[in-house]
Write a protein that holds these residues in place. Structure first.
Motif, PDB file in Angstrom:
ATOM      1  N   HIS A  46       1.955   9.559  -4.574  1.00 35.77           N
ATOM      2  CA  HIS A  46       0.788   8.263  -5.083  1.00 35.77           C
ATOM      3  C   HIS A  46       1.397   7.291  -5.764  1.00 35.77           C
ATOM      4  CE1 HIS A  46      -2.942   9.059  -3.130  1.00 35.77           C
ATOM      5  NE2 HIS A  46      -2.731  10.382  -3.325  1.00 35.77           N
ATOM      6  N   LYS A  47       2.268   7.772  -6.625  1.00 35.87           N
ATOM      7  CA  LYS A  47       2.967   6.997  -7.585  1.00 35.87           C
ATOM      8  C   LYS A  47       4.423   6.416  -7.225  1.00 35.87           C
ATOM      9  CE  LYS A  47       0.742   7.935 -12.015  1.00 35.87           C
ATOM     10  NZ  LYS A  47       1.037   9.183 -13.067  1.00 35.87           N
ATOM     11  N   LEU A  96       5.494   5.142   8.171  1.00 34.78           N
ATOM     12  CA  LEU A  96       6.539   5.026   7.130  1.00 34.78           C
ATOM     13  C   LEU A  96       7.457   3.779   7.953  1.00 34.78           C
ATOM     14  CD1 LEU A  96       8.483   5.235   4.417  1.00 34.78           C
ATOM     15  CD2 LEU A  96       9.485   7.093   5.940  1.00 34.78           C
ATOM     16  N   ILE A  97       7.635   3.981   8.945  1.00 30.84           N
ATOM     17  CA  ILE A  97       8.656   3.038   9.547  1.00 30.84           C
ATOM     18  C   ILE A  97       8.111   1.754   9.822  1.00 30.84           C
ATOM     19  CG2 ILE A  97       8.259   3.553  12.012  1.00 30.84           C
ATOM     20  CD1 ILE A  97      11.574   2.959  10.482  1.00 30.84           C
ATOM     21  N   GLN A  98       6.772   1.836  10.140  1.00 29.88           N
ATOM     22  CA  GLN A  98       5.899   0.526  10.266  1.00 29.88           C
ATOM     23  C   GLN A  98       6.003  -0.367   8.782  1.00 29.88           C
ATOM     24  OE1 GLN A  98       2.795   1.886  12.261  1.00 29.88           O
ATOM     25  NE2 GLN A  98       1.650  -0.122  12.095  1.00 29.88           N
ATOM     26  N   LYS A  99       5.963   0.598   7.837  1.00 37.00           N
ATOM     27  CA  LYS A  99       5.914  -0.361   6.491  1.00 37.00           C
ATOM     28  C   LYS A  99       7.288  -0.610   6.257  1.00 37.00           C
ATOM     29  CE  LYS A  99       1.866   1.579   4.141  1.00 37.00           C
ATOM     30  NZ  LYS A  99       1.151   0.435   4.529  1.00 37.00           N
ATOM     31  N   ASN A 113       1.004  -1.192   0.063  1.00 35.93           N
ATOM     32  CA  ASN A 113      -0.056  -0.070   0.211  1.00 35.93           C
ATOM     33  C   ASN A 113       0.924   1.359  -0.232  1.00 35.93           C
ATOM     34  OD1 ASN A 113      -2.193  -1.772   0.234  1.00 35.93           O
ATOM     35  ND2 ASN A 113      -2.056  -1.691   2.417  1.00 35.93           N
ATOM     36  N   PHE A 114       1.743   1.237  -0.857  1.00 36.64           N
ATOM     37  CA  PHE A 114       2.835   2.488  -1.080  1.00 36.64           C
ATOM     38  C   PHE A 114       1.915   4.002  -0.919  1.00 36.64           C
ATOM     39  CE2 PHE A 114       5.683   5.489  -3.172  1.00 36.64           C
ATOM     40  CZ  PHE A 114       6.816   4.944  -2.654  1.00 36.64           C
TER      41      PHE A 114
END
Ligand SMILES: Cc1cc2nc3c(=O)[nH]c(=O)nc-3n(C[C@H](O)[C@H](O)[C@H](O)COP(=O)(O)OP(=O)(O)OC[C@H]3O[C@@H](n4cnc5c(N)ncnc54)[C@H](O)[C@@H]3O)c2cc1C
Length: 256
Positions: free
Chosen positions: A95-96, A154-157, A67-68
């Motif tokens: 988004h991209k 961010l850190i979670q991803k 889910n960027f």
């Protein structure tokens, strides 16, 4: 050119092997004995370095991070390296993919299939920090500690592939190094750029070896000049491209 016998004029020019230009435009037809091109042009048999968009955002495969697009809007200071060039500046998640000054700068050195290496915390030595946290906050979760410096989302991803929910004192040396690597050396292969529509400059263009470096006259055709962005000269962010366009135009204008 007023009151000139064109037949004689052109005959003299031809003898001297000088350029005679006939230019058809929407404003009428013009004749000139020198021509400065500031638009892009290939019909003169000059070598042209392949052109690509520069100073441009990059796109990233959505599978790189789950889910960027949820990260869109996050901005932080990062350093980015590609092909031995490194810039440190603001990085923006879109988004991209990625944008912001640091990405625009590095895009000038990126070509298809090259990797870029992102250091999300360039001013912090995460391994040393974690060692200190293990003593001071042994029960705290690593993601909560790192979120002092990076947005939690961010850190979670970034850490999703590791088990980041344990208390910090339960990580061994290898695991800490793995976490530090994900933060300091996040490697991506962009899928492409946002293209000319969004690019601030064009990389590539007329080969500078074809020209005088003093006045930008072509070596092959006397009286023919190329200036500005049409040449294979690409500047960093910061006004260098405009400066180049004006300066090269000035130098050609002195003699053309
Ligand atoms: C959104 C954006 C932001 C930018 N921001 C910056 C910045 O902050 N700092 C910086 O240094 N640079 C910036 N640039 C880059 C900078 O604007 C260019 O490098 C510079 O304008 C190049 O000047 P030039 O005269 O060589 O070409 P251009 O400014 O592109 O001018 C070329 C002209 O030729 C005309 N033309 C093209 N083909 C033909 C044709 N066949 N016949 C007749 N006319 C033609 C075009 O219509 C245009 O008017 C930015 C560019 C963009 C797109």
């Amino acid at each position: 050119m007023k009151n000139v016998n064109l037949d004689n004029y052109f005959a003299r020019k031809m003898q001297k092997r000088l350029l005679i230009c006939y230019i058809n435009t929407t404003q009428g037809n013009f004749t000139a004995d020198s021509l400065v091109i500031a638009t892009g042009g290939r019909q003169f048999g000059l070598n042209v370095i392949p052109q690509t968009p520069g100073l441009v955002s990059i796109n990233v495969d959505r599978n790189v991070l789950p889910n960027f697009s949820e990260l869109s809007g996050i901005s932080l200071n990062a350093s980015v390296t590609c092909n031995n060039h490194t810039f440190k500046d603001a990085l923006l998640f879109t988004h991209k993919g990625l944008s912001g000054p640091v990405i625009l700068q590095i895009s000038n050195y990126w070509t298809v299939s090259d990797e870029i290496i992102i250091n999300l915390l360039p001013d912090i030595h995460l391994i040393e920090k974690i060692a200190a946290w293990q003593i001071r906050n042994p029960k705290a979760e690593v993601k909560n500690l790192i979120s002092k410096y990076l947005p939690k989302k961010l850190i979670q991803k970034i850490l999703e592939r590791t088990d980041f929910t344990k208390p910090i004192n339960q990580y061994n040396k290898n695991q800490i190094e793995e976490i530090a690597k994900l933060v300091h050396k996040w490697i991506l292969i962009p899928t492409g750029t946002e293209g000319y529509k969004k690019a601030e400059v064009t990389r590539g263009g007329i080969d500078t070896n074809e020209l005088s470096s003093k006045n930008f006259e072509t070596r092959q055709v006397k009286g023919l000049y190329f200036i500005g962005e049409v040449l294979d000269v690409t500047g960093w962010l910061g006004g260098y491209n405009l400066q180049w366009a004006w300066s090269s135009g000035y130098c050609a204008g002195l003699v053309a």
